[in-house]
Design a protein around this motif. Structure first.
Motif, PDB file in Angstrom:
ATOM      1  N   TRP A  20       0.829  -1.205   0.000  1.00  0.00           N
ATOM      2  CA  TRP A  20       0.000   0.000   0.000  1.00  0.00           C
ATOM      3  C   TRP A  20       0.869   1.264   0.000  1.00  0.00           C
ATOM      4  O   TRP A  20       0.509   2.276  -0.593  1.00  0.00           O
ATOM      5  CB  TRP A  20      -0.912  -0.035   1.234  1.00  0.00           C
ATOM      6  N   ALA A  21       2.039   1.198   0.647  1.00  0.00           N
ATOM      7  CA  ALA A  21       2.946   2.350   0.731  1.00  0.00           C
ATOM      8  C   ALA A  21       4.344   1.923   0.286  1.00  0.00           C
ATOM      9  O   ALA A  21       5.250   1.788   1.109  1.00  0.00           O
ATOM     10  CB  ALA A  21       2.971   2.903   2.150  1.00  0.00           C
ATOM     11  N   PRO A  22       4.571   1.694  -1.013  1.00  0.00           N
ATOM     12  CA  PRO A  22       5.833   1.125  -1.498  1.00  0.00           C
ATOM     13  C   PRO A  22       7.043   2.041  -1.366  1.00  0.00           C
ATOM     14  O   PRO A  22       8.166   1.582  -1.543  1.00  0.00           O
ATOM     15  CB  PRO A  22       5.528   0.824  -2.970  1.00  0.00           C
ATOM     16  N   LEU A  23       6.830   3.318  -1.037  1.00  0.00           N
ATOM     17  CA  LEU A  23       7.950   4.239  -0.865  1.00  0.00           C
ATOM     18  C   LEU A  23       8.451   4.273   0.580  1.00  0.00           C
ATOM     19  O   LEU A  23       9.480   4.895   0.853  1.00  0.00           O
ATOM     20  CB  LEU A  23       7.547   5.662  -1.288  1.00  0.00           C
ATOM     21  N   ALA A  56      -7.410   3.052   4.363  1.00  0.00           N
ATOM     22  CA  ALA A  56      -7.463   4.517   4.394  1.00  0.00           C
ATOM     23  C   ALA A  56      -6.217   5.081   5.076  1.00  0.00           C
ATOM     24  O   ALA A  56      -5.709   6.134   4.692  1.00  0.00           O
ATOM     25  CB  ALA A  56      -8.714   4.988   5.127  1.00  0.00           C
ATOM     26  N   ALA A  57      -5.735   4.392   6.084  1.00  0.00           N
ATOM     27  CA  ALA A  57      -4.520   4.804   6.800  1.00  0.00           C
ATOM     28  C   ALA A  57      -3.918   3.579   7.462  1.00  0.00           C
ATOM     29  O   ALA A  57      -4.638   2.659   7.870  1.00  0.00           O
ATOM     30  CB  ALA A  57      -4.836   5.865   7.851  1.00  0.00           C
ATOM     31  N   ALA A  58      -2.615   3.561   7.557  1.00  0.00           N
ATOM     32  CA  ALA A  58      -1.944   2.439   8.205  1.00  0.00           C
ATOM     33  C   ALA A  58      -0.538   2.860   8.600  1.00  0.00           C
ATOM     34  O   ALA A  58       0.051   3.766   7.996  1.00  0.00           O
ATOM     35  CB  ALA A  58      -1.884   1.225   7.282  1.00  0.00           C
ATOM     36  N   GLY A 227      11.184   2.810  -2.488  1.00  0.00           N
ATOM     37  CA  GLY A 227      11.746   3.931  -1.752  1.00  0.00           C
ATOM     38  C   GLY A 227      12.932   3.520  -0.897  1.00  0.00           C
ATOM     39  O   GLY A 227      13.061   2.361  -0.495  1.00  0.00           O
ATOM     40  N   ALA A 228      13.810   4.469  -0.635  1.00  0.00           N
ATOM     41  CA  ALA A 228      14.964   4.243   0.240  1.00  0.00           C
ATOM     42  C   ALA A 228      15.092   5.447   1.164  1.00  0.00           C
ATOM     43  O   ALA A 228      14.700   6.564   0.822  1.00  0.00           O
ATOM     44  CB  ALA A 228      16.243   4.066  -0.580  1.00  0.00           C
TER      45      ALA A 228
END
Length: 316
Positions: A20-23, A56-58, A227-228
Motif C-alpha cells: 500500500w505504501a511502497p515508498l 485509508a490509513a496504516a 523507496g529508500a
C-alpha cells in the motif's frame, strides 16, 4: 470505517501495508523484525473501509512499555477516526507516552492527543530518482567534491558485516563529536547494536567509501519496494577533505535508481543544523515540511498509586 490495532502482526499483514505504501521503508516486515530484535513489540495500526476493506490509513508502531513509538505517522485529516482510535490503543495497552515521528511520511497534520501534547515542525529532503538524470540538481560544490574523491581513488561498496556496523558507529560518533564541539546538543555515544539489527533483518544496507583499506565515509540506507531512506551516516575528517561523503551519496543514488527505486529520502535536518542542511540540499532534493509530536496519557492504576504514595511521603 473500521480500525484495527494488531500486536505482533504476521508477515503477510505487514506485506499488505508495504504494498500500500511502497515508498516507505518503515512499513516493511524486515523493519518490524529489526525492531523486534531490539526488544520492542511490533504493532500494526490500520484504518480501512468497512465496506470493501480498502486501506485509508496504516502504520507500524513499536511498544516497549510504557512508550509506544510510531516511526512514520500516516497523513490523515485531523477529524479522521484514526486519531481517537490510536489514543484508545494507548489506553488499552497502558502506554503513557506516544511518540509520533514522521520519517518518510507524507505531509499532514496531527491533532492534539492525550493529557499533554507537543508538536514540532521538521523538514526532510526527497531526491527523486525517476526520469532522466538521477543527479541533475547536483550543486557545483558537490560536483567538485565528487570529482576530487574519484580522482583520489575512493571506492564505494555495499557491505553487511558486523565489523562494518562497528565502523559505521565509530564514524557517526566522530561526526557527532565534531558537532558537539561546535556547541550542538547531540548524542556522541553511538553503539553498533543500533545498526546491526537493521542489516541482519534485511531492512537496511550499509555502503562505505574507502581508500587504501581505510573507511572514510559510511551510510545506512533503509529500503522499501520503491523507496529508500538515509537512516544514518558518518565521515572521517580525511573523508570530508577528499569529498568521500559526496561521492558516496552520488554512487548510492545511482545504484538505487538502477534497482528501480524512485525516491531516495535523504532524511531530515533541523533549522540549527546548517551544515547538514547545506550538505543534503546540494544533491538537488525537494524539501518537504512535516510535523512530529509527543503525547502523554495518564498512567495506569499502579502508576497512580505509586505517585500517590510518593506524595504522601513528601508531605509527611
Amino acid at each position: 470505517m473500521r480500525y484495527q490495532a494488531e500486536p505482533d502482526p504476521s508477515e503477510a499483514a505487514l506485506e499488505r501495508i508495504a504494498r500500500w505504501a511502497p515508498l516507505n521503508p518503515f512499513y516493511t516486515a524486515a523493519y518490524a523484525a529489526a525492531r523486534r530484535a531490539r526488544g520492542e513489540q511490533p504493532w500494526l495500526l490500520v484504518l480501512e473501509d468497512g465496506a470493501d476493506g480498502a486501506i485509508a490509513a496504516a502504520c507500524t508502531a513499536f511498544f516497549k512499555g510504557p512508550r509506544l513509538v510510531v516511526p512514520s505517522v500516516p497523513s490523515m485529516p485531523e477529524e479522521s477516526d484514526f486519531w481517537p482510535s490510536l489514543s484508545g490503543t494507548c489506553r488499552e495497552i497502558s502506554a503513557t507516552r506516544l511518540l509520533l515521528n514522521s520519517y518518510a511520511s507524507e505531509p499532514g497534520t496531527i491533532p492534539t492527543l492525550g493529557q499533554s501534547f507537543t508538536l514540532r515542525a521538521r523538514r526532510e529532503f526527497h531526491l527523486e530518482l525517476g526520469g532522466d538524470g538521477v543527479l541533475r540538481g547536483l550543486s557545483s560544490n558537490h560536483k567538485r567534491n565528487r570529482k576530487r574523491a574519484e580522482k583520489a581513488g575512493v571506492a564505494i561498496a555495499p557491505i553487511d558485516t558486523r565489523e562494518a556496523c562497528q565502523v559505521h558507529a565509530r564514524l557517526i560518533s566522530a561526526s557527532m563529536q565534531r558537532r558537539a564541539d561546535r556547541g550542538e546538543a547531540v548524542d556522541t555515544e553511538i553503539g553498533a547494536h543500533n545498526f546491526e539489527h537493521f542489516v541482519a533483518a534485511g531492512a537496511g544496507r550499509l555502503f562505505q567509501a574507502s581508500l587504501e583499506g581505510q573507511v572514510f565515509s559510511s551510510i545506512l540506507v533503509l529500503g522499501a519496494a520503491r523507496g529508500a531512506y538515509y537512516h544514518s551516516a558518518g565521515t572521517t575528517p580525511e573523508g570530508m577533505k577528499c569529498g568521500a561523503s559526496h561521492l558516496l551519496i552520488c554512487e548510492v543514488a545511482q545504484r538505487l535508481a538502477t534497482e528501480g527505486i524512485t525516491r531516495f529520502n535523504l532524511g531530515g535536518a533541523g533549522e540549527e543544523e546548517v551544515g547538514l542542511t547545506r550538505f543534503k540540499t546540494g544533491f538537488g532534493p525537494q524539501p518537504v515540511d512535516l510535523v512530529a509530536a509527543e503525547a502523554r496519557f495518564p498512567g495506569g492504576l499502579k502508576e497512580r498509586i505509586l505517585v500517590g504514595l510518593k506524595g504522601l511521603r513528601s508531605s509527611s
